[in-house]
Enzyme design. Sequence first.
Site, PDB file in Angstrom:
ATOM      1  CG  HIS A 215      -1.754   1.236   1.296  1.00 48.41           C
ATOM      2  ND1 HIS A 215      -2.716   1.532   0.358  1.00 48.41           N
ATOM      3  CD2 HIS A 215      -1.752   2.280   2.164  1.00 48.41           C
ATOM      4  CE1 HIS A 215      -3.271   2.697   0.654  1.00 48.41           C
ATOM      5  NE2 HIS A 215      -2.706   3.169   1.742  1.00 48.41           N
TER       6      HIS A 215
ATOM      7  CG  ASP B 117      -0.466   6.087   2.115  1.00 44.24           C
ATOM      8  OD1 ASP B 117      -1.627   5.955   1.708  1.00 44.24           O
ATOM      9  OD2 ASP B 117      -0.051   5.630   3.201  1.00 44.24           O
TER      10      ASP B 117
ATOM     11  CG  ASP C  51      -5.313   3.643   4.281  1.00 42.40           C
ATOM     12  OD1 ASP C  51      -5.855   3.291   5.351  1.00 42.40           O
ATOM     13  OD2 ASP C  51      -4.366   4.436   4.234  1.00 42.40           O
TER      14      ASP C  51
ATOM     15  CG  HIS D 200      -6.101   7.333   0.960  1.00 44.35           C
ATOM     16  ND1 HIS D 200      -5.697   6.580  -0.110  1.00 44.35           N
ATOM     17  CD2 HIS D 200      -5.368   6.902   2.002  1.00 44.35           C
ATOM     18  CE1 HIS D 200      -4.750   5.732   0.274  1.00 44.35           C
ATOM     19  NE2 HIS D 200      -4.530   5.908   1.550  1.00 44.35           N
TER      20      HIS D 200
HETATM   21 ZN    ZN Z   1      -3.117   4.995   2.695  1.00 44.18          ZN
END
Ligand code: ZN
Length: 1048
Positions: free
Chosen positions: A48, A50, A172, A425
């Site tokens: 994941h 970001d 997420d 996000h």
């Molecule tokens: Zn995230």
Amino acid sequence: MYRWVCLLLVMATIVGRSTAQDMCGYKKCSALPVKPGYVNVHLVPHTHDDVGWLKTVDQYYYGANNSIQIAGVQYILDSVIPQLEMKPSRTFIYVEIAFFYRWWREQDADMRERVRKLVNNGQLEFINGGWCMNDEASTHYNAIIDQMTLGLQFLNTTFGECGRPLAAWHIDPFGHSREQASLFAQMGFDGFFFGRLDYQDKANRLKYQNMEEIWRASPDDLGPAADLFTGALYNHYVPPGGLCFDIGCGDQPVEDDMSLHDYNVANRVGIAVNTSLEQAKHFRTDHIMWTMGSDFQYQAAHTWFKNMDKLIAHTNSMENTKVNLLYSSPSCYVYHKNNASAAPPVVKFAHNNTADFFPYADQPHAFWSGYFTSRPAFKGYVRRCNNLLQVCKQLEVIGGPKFSDKVPLPTSERLREAMGVAQHHDAVSGTEKQHVANDYAMRLHAGAVECQVTLLYLLQHDSLLCSFAFQTTRAYQTYIMRIMCLNDLVIVSMTLQQRMAKDSALPPIPEFCNYLNISVCPVTENELIKSFTVTVYNPLARQLTGYYVRLPVNGDAFEVITDPKGINVITQVTKVSPRTQEIRGKRGKATHELVFAVTAPALGFSTYFVSQSSNISREKLPKNEMMTSRPRSLGEDQEIHNEHISVVFDGKTGLLKSVVNLETKVTLKVNQGFYWYNSSAGNNKASSRKSGAYVFRPNSTEAIPIQPEKSVITNVVSGQVVQEVQQMFSPWVSQAVRLYSGQRHVELEWTVGPIPIKDGLGKEIISRFDTDIMSNSTFYTDANGREMLERVVDRRLTWKLNQTEPVAGNYYPVNSRILIKDKSKQLTVLTDRSQGGSGLKNGSLELMVHRRMLYDDGYGVGEPLNETGVFGDGLVVRGKHYLLLDTPESSGQLHRALGEQLYMAPSILLSLAGSISPAQYRKDFHTNFTALKRELPSSVHLLTLEMWEDDTVLMRLENQLQKAEGGTTQNVSLPGLFKTFEVDVDSVEELTLGANFPAANLQRLTWNTESGQTKSEALRCWDAGTTTVSLQPMQICTLRFKLQRNQA
Ligand SMILES: [Zn+2]
């Protein structure tokens, strides 16, 4: 027998998505080693990543600034590729294309070929495929579609069909919007997975095996076309407890040499088997999924793969366990879920959820509804940049083709990418560290400047604005250089500057004024300047009328004329308010604002000529053009009105008291004011959760009024163009309530900040409207700017809520509008950015406009949300609310039209006119232009117009009315629609919403549900052989076509 034939046909169509020799997509899924009668555990190796959070997107990519977080995405991809090549059974998914794109650009031909091979054999699979994994609460649908398109387009051109993601993956984001699911369904995804949902909701879904369902994302408008198989993940997005094998994890590896002391296969396999059996109890069908990875994992991918290889081998070799572990992917998991639902024994899924997953709470006192408002200035900037990007893309189509000058020219690309990143996000959500927020804003700024320059040169180059041709290429190049200099895009030497200055044959250069909201504009406020032009570009596909520009000026007598008839425009000059002077500081020096209404044709511009006029004496003006400014008489109610609305302020308090729609006679009793919630402090444990970047947690259900003892009104401005009541609630909260001539809405411009914190209290500021509407604890909020959702205080549609936070637990995202209504009247408030909002009491509606806290809420960002602004004393935010009052029946069309105009506002270009007279200007420049031969119907929105490939264009048309708002099917004929080019009707192809797949080839999976079989067909808008687009209410039509340029 018949059934089997059908099944085979469906299989053939699905398999047909990939080329014969490739082994990707569902073809690959069908070959996975699943075992009937076993619990099939789909291991999904994933990372994941970001696109910015604790570190900037570039820091995360390179692995810089590792003292904050050890994370380097380039190493992940470097490390995973050889591990996949080592064993054909291994799989990996990749999600964030902003990162993959960076990595891909750095690879040589050999590595690219190796990666293509892995994509084509289905080992490396792209999931989701957007530029980022976007936030769902504070994003606008226009920006979501753009960021998805950017990523999907890259995958499509780079990898073709095998690069097409089949499942969506929002593991997420902090709550989930129904519109997001609808958009995903329209993009052709077959499944959607997320990690975060309310803890009570999750417990309930686990109990009734409802973690997976067919979500009805547009029950009243798009129907089955927006249905989507949706799964809430069992273990958030992390591996099962004890089975994390990343180099940074503390769990035991699989130690399987029996001759060694620490042999632990029984223990490792035991955990795998027990976890599988436990999880399987909560899911329908004998397939479950494990998310084998987490944030920035797989930097040393072999530790993961080596141990998963062993875990799979040892578990699957156990007799009588009935557990089968396999490398898989989210799309293969969906495929097998679907298979299990298609063949006997038929497993049916729930198909009744029409709600969304907001607000998200992971504990009784931790509702993640603060981020709906966090970083309000950034949220506003993101919305403005979306506006600019659309204008920029439109002009690349209208003003193109791209031309090859020796000057390197900017394009919309940088802003597209910056906007793609900003939808992440932890970006527009406001949940990033301050240095990362600064980086996002810088990216947007750089992109915005390039876009503005793009607009300027496109307007000039294609003779849209100039009616003369440049004499020489050099003159044109010099001109472009000037534009770039003036807009800070290039810095040139003094010599070059001097040379350029001598070239007097060049036309004046238009500029943008980006600080008009604080009355700053160097072009218009210079007192030596006697005249300037105002060019208004309107990105709407219909004429814009009665749009008011407000320009900072010095002096109080101006003449504004418009072309072609050279008519004098009615103007009003008002003093710059003390509050505006205070917050702009030394950045501007205008004493007045010149206000007038402009009209601009559809997808085109008009130019207005403004000159200082010493000889227009006030006495000669008609009486109603005279500006008056007077303080309110003591104790007397204050009224302002235009032909549509009357607004009354209370004589004693100065607060809004009533609003009357003069046409429909709808009357609203209203009290509007500002209040603050005191942010909770504490130790972040259980009931001591603090308010922070994510969480909103007031320490009392009552908001504290911000109101002086005397009247809040400090000034009233009345004139023929605009009437304005200026209110001061405290030294840091003020508002200007404006009523412009001819407009059906009231504009409330609020200014909040610096929020004081010397008292040691965090504050969350709201604007609240208390009315006589019998709203009965019900209010409505939009989902990402599209469909409206009904909200009832303390209610959740899919489970019985135990409300533990009476304020924060009733807060919802408001992207563009919130409304309350009863049988006879509806109050709609539109916003200029995303905010949190609620309607806690009968007749009440509130929007959180700003928040400043002293503590972190303990969810990872590690900083209090304490924005200190440019001067270091606290961020000042200025924004607008737009109030509409009408009957419920008439309100829908009004707020849709206004909403469209707000987020697709015109671009204003300002240019010094020098000594050019209006007559000469009209000779040298076009002052009126439209790219459309006919306007689109009032409910059809031109959502996208952008260059796709060299001579192809991507266009999206949207029917922006819901059925409940009076929406009906709309038709748009394409031939002869545009002026500067012709749509090659034979080349028109309808695509899915993400523009990466022909709509005609889309065959979404069909599901057996508790309410019957889903009809998965997508809504279509275009039939080959016709020339007309047909749009049902809320339908978006995505078309690609060749364009033929018309000679001007
Ligand atoms: Zn995230």
